[in-house]
Design a protein around this motif. Structure first.
Motif, PDB file in Angstrom:
ATOM      1  N   ASP A 284      -3.276   5.537  -4.184  1.00 30.23           N
ATOM      2  CA  ASP A 284      -2.073   5.658  -4.680  1.00 30.23           C
ATOM      3  C   ASP A 284      -2.001   4.206  -5.860  1.00 30.23           C
ATOM      4  O   ASP A 284      -2.018   3.249  -5.314  1.00 30.23           O
ATOM      5  CB  ASP A 284      -0.733   5.098  -3.508  1.00 30.23           C
ATOM      6  CG  ASP A 284       0.524   5.121  -4.255  1.00 30.23           C
ATOM      7  OD1 ASP A 284       0.536   4.961  -5.425  1.00 30.23           O
ATOM      8  OD2 ASP A 284       1.369   5.335  -3.343  1.00 30.23           O
TER       9      ASP A 284
ATOM     10  N   TYR B 175       4.192   1.467   0.934  1.00 37.71           N
ATOM     11  CA  TYR B 175       5.192   2.178   0.365  1.00 37.71           C
ATOM     12  C   TYR B 175       4.481   3.223  -0.722  1.00 37.71           C
ATOM     13  O   TYR B 175       3.899   3.081  -1.783  1.00 37.71           O
ATOM     14  CB  TYR B 175       6.117   1.236  -0.273  1.00 37.71           C
ATOM     15  CG  TYR B 175       7.382   2.013  -1.151  1.00 37.71           C
ATOM     16  CD1 TYR B 175       8.342   2.492  -0.181  1.00 37.71           C
ATOM     17  CD2 TYR B 175       7.460   2.256  -2.431  1.00 37.71           C
ATOM     18  CE1 TYR B 175       9.440   3.251  -0.819  1.00 37.71           C
ATOM     19  CE2 TYR B 175       8.388   2.901  -3.050  1.00 37.71           C
ATOM     20  CZ  TYR B 175       9.279   3.402  -2.354  1.00 37.71           C
ATOM     21  OH  TYR B 175      10.484   4.218  -2.813  1.00 37.71           O
ATOM     22  N   HIS B 176       4.871   4.492  -0.387  1.00 39.13           N
ATOM     23  CA  HIS B 176       4.466   5.695  -1.364  1.00 39.13           C
ATOM     24  C   HIS B 176       5.645   6.210  -2.170  1.00 39.13           C
ATOM     25  O   HIS B 176       5.046   7.341  -2.977  1.00 39.13           O
ATOM     26  CB  HIS B 176       3.661   6.638  -0.518  1.00 39.13           C
ATOM     27  CG  HIS B 176       2.388   6.009   0.014  1.00 39.13           C
ATOM     28  ND1 HIS B 176       1.364   5.686  -0.738  1.00 39.13           N
ATOM     29  CD2 HIS B 176       1.897   5.582   1.291  1.00 39.13           C
ATOM     30  CE1 HIS B 176       0.116   5.091  -0.150  1.00 39.13           C
ATOM     31  NE2 HIS B 176       0.809   5.004   1.378  1.00 39.13           N
ATOM     32  N   GLY B 177       6.840   5.921  -1.945  1.00 40.87           N
ATOM     33  CA  GLY B 177       7.979   6.636  -2.397  1.00 40.87           C
ATOM     34  C   GLY B 177       8.910   7.211  -1.737  1.00 40.87           C
ATOM     35  O   GLY B 177       9.144   7.011  -0.434  1.00 40.87           O
TER      36      GLY B 177
ATOM     37  N   LYS C 268       5.059   5.021 -12.746  1.00 38.04           N
ATOM     38  CA  LYS C 268       5.621   3.669 -13.430  1.00 38.04           C
ATOM     39  C   LYS C 268       4.959   3.613 -14.842  1.00 38.04           C
ATOM     40  O   LYS C 268       5.373   4.461 -15.745  1.00 38.04           O
ATOM     41  CB  LYS C 268       5.256   2.676 -12.463  1.00 38.04           C
ATOM     42  CG  LYS C 268       5.848   2.670 -11.142  1.00 38.04           C
ATOM     43  CD  LYS C 268       5.609   1.155 -10.412  1.00 38.04           C
ATOM     44  CE  LYS C 268       6.041   1.294  -9.143  1.00 38.04           C
ATOM     45  NZ  LYS C 268       7.304   0.556  -8.724  1.00 38.04           N
TER      46      LYS C 268
ATOM     47  N   ASP D 132       4.380  -3.351  -1.956  1.00 35.81           N
ATOM     48  CA  ASP D 132       5.550  -3.803  -1.572  1.00 35.81           C
ATOM     49  C   ASP D 132       5.628  -4.568  -0.114  1.00 35.81           C
ATOM     50  O   ASP D 132       6.454  -5.081   0.314  1.00 35.81           O
ATOM     51  CB  ASP D 132       6.557  -2.556  -1.541  1.00 35.81           C
ATOM     52  CG  ASP D 132       7.069  -2.043  -2.731  1.00 35.81           C
ATOM     53  OD1 ASP D 132       6.738  -2.995  -3.800  1.00 35.81           O
ATOM     54  OD2 ASP D 132       7.585  -0.995  -3.116  1.00 35.81           O
TER      55      ASP D 132
ATOM     56  N   ILE E  99       0.037   3.978  -8.255  1.00 34.01           N
ATOM     57  CA  ILE E  99       1.572   3.836  -9.008  1.00 34.01           C
ATOM     58  C   ILE E  99       1.764   2.436  -9.195  1.00 34.01           C
ATOM     59  O   ILE E  99       2.353   2.400 -10.405  1.00 34.01           O
ATOM     60  CB  ILE E  99       2.512   4.576  -7.806  1.00 34.01           C
ATOM     61  CG1 ILE E  99       2.057   6.175  -7.871  1.00 34.01           C
ATOM     62  CG2 ILE E  99       3.954   4.554  -8.493  1.00 34.01           C
ATOM     63  CD1 ILE E  99       2.988   6.968  -6.858  1.00 34.01           C
ATOM     64  N   GLN E 100       1.735   1.509  -8.442  1.00 34.09           N
ATOM     65  CA  GLN E 100       2.116   0.206  -8.854  1.00 34.09           C
ATOM     66  C   GLN E 100       0.929  -0.573  -9.477  1.00 34.09           C
ATOM     67  O   GLN E 100       0.940  -1.422 -10.338  1.00 34.09           O
ATOM     68  CB  GLN E 100       2.448  -0.496  -7.444  1.00 34.09           C
ATOM     69  CG  GLN E 100       2.976  -2.044  -7.808  1.00 34.09           C
ATOM     70  CD  GLN E 100       3.398  -2.545  -6.474  1.00 34.09           C
ATOM     71  OE1 GLN E 100       3.547  -3.685  -6.430  1.00 34.09           O
ATOM     72  NE2 GLN E 100       4.236  -2.009  -5.749  1.00 34.09           N
TER      73      GLN E 100
ATOM     74  N   THR F 240       8.020  11.460 -11.513  1.00 30.95           N
ATOM     75  CA  THR F 240       8.003  10.275 -10.702  1.00 30.95           C
ATOM     76  C   THR F 240       6.698  10.146  -9.980  1.00 30.95           C
ATOM     77  O   THR F 240       5.961  11.047  -9.635  1.00 30.95           O
ATOM     78  CB  THR F 240       9.139   9.921  -9.684  1.00 30.95           C
ATOM     79  OG1 THR F 240       8.861  11.204  -8.629  1.00 30.95           O
ATOM     80  CG2 THR F 240      10.645  10.355 -10.338  1.00 30.95           C
ATOM     81  N   GLY F 241       6.387   8.861  -9.666  1.00 30.04           N
ATOM     82  CA  GLY F 241       5.400   8.333  -8.589  1.00 30.04           C
ATOM     83  C   GLY F 241       5.665   9.117  -7.272  1.00 30.04           C
ATOM     84  O   GLY F 241       4.411   9.970  -7.078  1.00 30.04           O
ATOM     85  N   SER F 242       6.636   9.339  -6.625  1.00 23.89           N
ATOM     86  CA  SER F 242       6.972   9.875  -5.414  1.00 23.89           C
ATOM     87  C   SER F 242       6.569  11.460  -5.540  1.00 23.89           C
ATOM     88  O   SER F 242       6.145  11.821  -4.686  1.00 23.89           O
ATOM     89  CB  SER F 242       8.286   9.723  -5.104  1.00 23.89           C
ATOM     90  OG  SER F 242       8.728   8.358  -5.154  1.00 23.89           O
TER      91      SER F 242
ATOM     92  N   GLU G 190      -2.899   2.242  -0.786  1.00 24.94           N
ATOM     93  CA  GLU G 190      -2.822   1.640  -1.867  1.00 24.94           C
ATOM     94  C   GLU G 190      -3.904   0.661  -1.958  1.00 24.94           C
ATOM     95  O   GLU G 190      -4.316   0.023  -0.943  1.00 24.94           O
ATOM     96  CB  GLU G 190      -1.547   0.781  -1.746  1.00 24.94           C
ATOM     97  CG  GLU G 190      -0.267   1.601  -1.791  1.00 24.94           C
ATOM     98  CD  GLU G 190       0.941   0.687  -1.361  1.00 24.94           C
ATOM     99  OE1 GLU G 190       1.462  -0.203  -2.254  1.00 24.94           O
ATOM    100  OE2 GLU G 190       1.557   0.735  -0.391  1.00 24.94           O
TER     101      GLU G 190
END
Ligand SMILES: Cc1ncc(COP(=O)(O)O)c(C=O)c1O
Length: 450
Positions: A251, A143-145, A280, A223, A253-254, A115-117, A218
């Motif tokens: 980060d 938000y990092h997970g 993701k 988020d 991830i998003q 997962t990203g987290s 990020e």
């Protein structure tokens, strides 16, 4: 509203009975059974346009037959065999490919998670091991997970921190460069990068820079409400890191995998980060987390420093490789940029007409439509966001809000212009119904939202 109980409601109520509450931020009781491109279908066969891409984890759209084919073939041959002890071709090929698209030279390596987290946790470990330092800087509103490390560096919502402490020590949160609602009351012209000065001040008084391993940021604070930081801040932060031997970790991830019209969001700032974290969309629909970074950093942890039985497994990596092939073949970065501009302009037209739209911002297909009570104060309009999203979903548009007031517009990159136009009509109708008081308070029995 929700008068006729249907298959979607039955699934939603069963979920409530059998699945932990910790995994749901409810917006509307709809369950999807299939999808094609930017379209989704629920269990009553109702069609929806997707403006969320499964939280930016379906950038190339739904129901991709080419990915399904390679996944099926791989599963029939050999689903996976643990990389902990032996070898497989697919993860090696994927690592090679990812290194070739990452900014900077190819002297890099990849680390897999599921997962990203978990990849954020891996990046925290790498940063500490490589630098021999323990302190981490991250940002409020980030938000990092949800794993212990990732949530320790997140600061988006106190609910996720309640009753589970102690969290990871030595994490310091600073203000994200949020120019929409500046914490220092500054405007662009009067800004003296006060948020960066806070970090420099900390370095002078209580946070020795030589003990800081990494800054996690990020490239767009997703988020929090898709906050786009100014380039001059990001450049200065990067410089500060370099000056003090601190790793700069993006980060992605998003925002990665073409969401912003480039492979990585950080590329918009002309910064080459020390580590990039992906999740993701990179798995082509299957769970995959990635850290990419310079080889010496990536080799600073010995096995089993970040080792999982199922990571880098052949089926997930085959899906990811196919996803990347499709992405490049269809030039989805260009498409994300061009379609993103079209969508943003359409929302800017709505902003001209409707006072409740306080701001429209974003890069590529990461677009925020910020709803306010007052354009001068930019006071957030939670009620409008909740009611408008609810009505949009009822009308067949999957749209959620984040940061209490921000419509999160992140459609699959393959969305067509016709689908965008239809979606925008739904948004406009829903805004009008909200303004005319036609959306009732019962929404709040269901919708919670970020
Ligand atoms: C920027 C960012 N980082 C990390 C994560 C966590 O990723 P995952 O949910 O795959 O563990 C998310 C998820 O929303 C995210 O948006």
């Amino acid at each position: 509203m929700l008068k006729n109980v249907n298959q979607n409601h039955i699934i939603a109520s069963k979920e409530k009975k059998y699945v932990s509450n910790s995994q749901k931020i409810p917006y509307y009781p709809v369950a999807f059974q299939k999808g094609k491109g930017a379209l989704l279908y629920d269990y009553e066969n109702r069609e929806y346009i997707d403006f969320l891409s499964s939280a930016s984890s379906a950038n190339i759209g739904h129901g991709n037959k080419e990915i399904a084919k390679v996944v099926k073939e791989q599963m029939e041959n050999l689903a996976q065999y643990t990389l902990a002890y032996f070898y497989a071709r697919e993860p090696v090929e994927l690592a090679r490919k990812l290194i070739s698209v990452a900014p900077g030279d190819d002297n890099k390596k990849v680390m897999f998670s599921t997962t990203g987290s978990a990849s954020i946790d891996g990046a925290i470990k790498l940063a500490r091991a490589y630098t021999g330092r323990s302190k981490i800087i991250s940002f409020c509103e980030s938000y990092h997970g949800s794993t212990y490390g990732a949530l320790s560096i997140s600061a988006i919502n106190t609910n996720m921190r309640k009753n589970i402490g102690p969290l990871l020590p030595e994490v310091y949160h600073f203000n994200y460069p949020n120019c929409i609602r500046c914490r220092y009351g500054k405007k662009e012209k009067s800004c003296k990068k006060e948020c960066l000065k806070d970090i420099e001040y900390a370095f002078n008084y209580y946070l020795p820079a030589e003990e800081v391993a990494a800054v996690f940021i990020e490239p767009i604070a997703g988020d929090a409400g898709l906050i786009v930081p100014p380039k001059r801040y990001m450049k200065a932060l990067h410089e500060l890191c370099k000056k003090n031997g601190i790793l700069f970790i993006s980060d992605e991830i998003q925002q990665g995998v073409g969401r912003t019209g480039k492979w990585f969001g950080i590329e918009h700032f002309d910064i080459e980060p020390d580590l990039i974290v992906l999740g993701k969309s990179i798995g082509g629909g299957l769970p995959l987390g990635i850290v990419i970074g310079k080889s010496d950093i990536m080799d600073s942890l010995d096995a089993p420093g970040h080792l999982f039985s199922m990571t880098g497994n052949s089926t997930v990596c085959a899906a990811a490789l196919k996803m990347i092939e499709i992405f490049e073949r269809e030039d989805l970065n260009t498409r994300a940029y061009e379609m993103g501009e079209y969508i943003k302009n359409r929302f800017l037209e709505l902003k001209e007409k409707y006072e409740i739209i306080g701001d429209v911002r974003g890069v590529g297909m990461s677009i925020a439509v910020d709803l306010v009570k007052n354009r001068n104060t930019m006071e957030k309009n939670y009620e409008a966001a909740a009611k408008i999203c609810y009505r949009c979903i009822e009308r067949g548009l999957i749209l959620i809000f984040i940061g209490q007031s921000v419509l999160r517009v992140q459609p699959p990159i393959v969305i067509t212009k016709e689908q965008v136009d239809k979606a925008l009509d739904i948004v406009e109708k829903s805004i009008n119904e909200y303004l005319n008081g036609q959306i009732g308070e019962e929404v709040f029995k269901i919708t919670k939202g970020w």
